[in-house]
Design a protein around this motif. Structure first.
Motif, PDB file in Angstrom:
ATOM      1  N   VAL A  64      -4.523  17.212 -54.242  1.00  0.00           N
ATOM      2  CA  VAL A  64      -4.690  16.053 -55.126  1.00  0.00           C
ATOM      3  C   VAL A  64      -3.594  15.947 -56.180  1.00  0.00           C
ATOM      4  N   PHE A  68      -4.391  12.636 -58.633  1.00  0.00           N
ATOM      5  CA  PHE A  68      -5.558  12.718 -59.513  1.00  0.00           C
ATOM      6  C   PHE A  68      -5.123  13.244 -60.875  1.00  0.00           C
ATOM      7  N   MET A  83      -8.604   8.934 -60.078  1.00  0.00           N
ATOM      8  CA  MET A  83      -8.184   9.176 -58.700  1.00  0.00           C
ATOM      9  C   MET A  83      -7.426   7.971 -58.194  1.00  0.00           C
ATOM     10  N   LEU A  86      -6.046   6.898 -53.125  1.00  0.00           N
ATOM     11  CA  LEU A  86      -7.112   7.594 -52.398  1.00  0.00           C
ATOM     12  C   LEU A  86      -6.906   7.530 -50.894  1.00  0.00           C
ATOM     13  N   ASP A  90     -10.365  12.104 -48.851  1.00  0.00           N
ATOM     14  CA  ASP A  90     -10.940  12.350 -50.176  1.00  0.00           C
ATOM     15  C   ASP A  90     -12.438  12.037 -50.204  1.00  0.00           C
TER      16      ASP A  90
END
Length: 126
Positions: A64, A68, A83, A86, A90
């Motif tokens: 991530v 993120f 986030m 995406l 995920d």
């Protein structure tokens, strides 16, 4: 006791964004850091990100990083997980948790966390 409540999950298309929130109440002074984990069906719970009480230390899973961002507002006793970009992979139930461990190297481990929220579902469609 610490009570945690997650919100902000939902259904989003690949490439989209969501912001999760984790509000805490109770004896929150006992927690040193807060983390986000996720669990997809049939898979183990995995570390996503963690942040120290002061916000000076943050950790991310490699999967991530760059997409993120974890942050916190201590006045609101709330931690956020922004986030972006995406991906379908995920998709999972996202949990926040608190740990009293002061060692950042331990924040990747679910067993080091003392209290957990109920989780919020994030679904990313392709």
């Amino acid at each position: 006791q610490v009570q945690l409540g997650e919100s902000g999950g939902g259904l989003v298309q690949a490439g989209g964004s969501l912001r999760l929130s984790c509000a805490a109440s109770g004896r929150t002074f006992s927690s040193y850091a807060r983390g986000w984990f996720r669990q997809a069906p049939g898979k183990e719970r995995e570390f996503v990100a963690a942040i120290s009480w002061g916000g000076g230390s943050t950790y991310y899973a490699d999967s991530v990083k760059g997409r993120f961002t974890i942050s916190r507002d201590n006045a609101k006793n709330t931690v956020y997980l922004q986030m972006n970009s995406l991906k379908p992979e995920d998709t999972a139930v996202y949990y926040c948790a608190t740990t009293s461990s002061p060692y950042g190297s331990s924040w990747y481990q679910p067993l080091k966390y003392d209290y957990w929220g109920q989780g919020t579902q994030v679904t990313v469609s392709s």
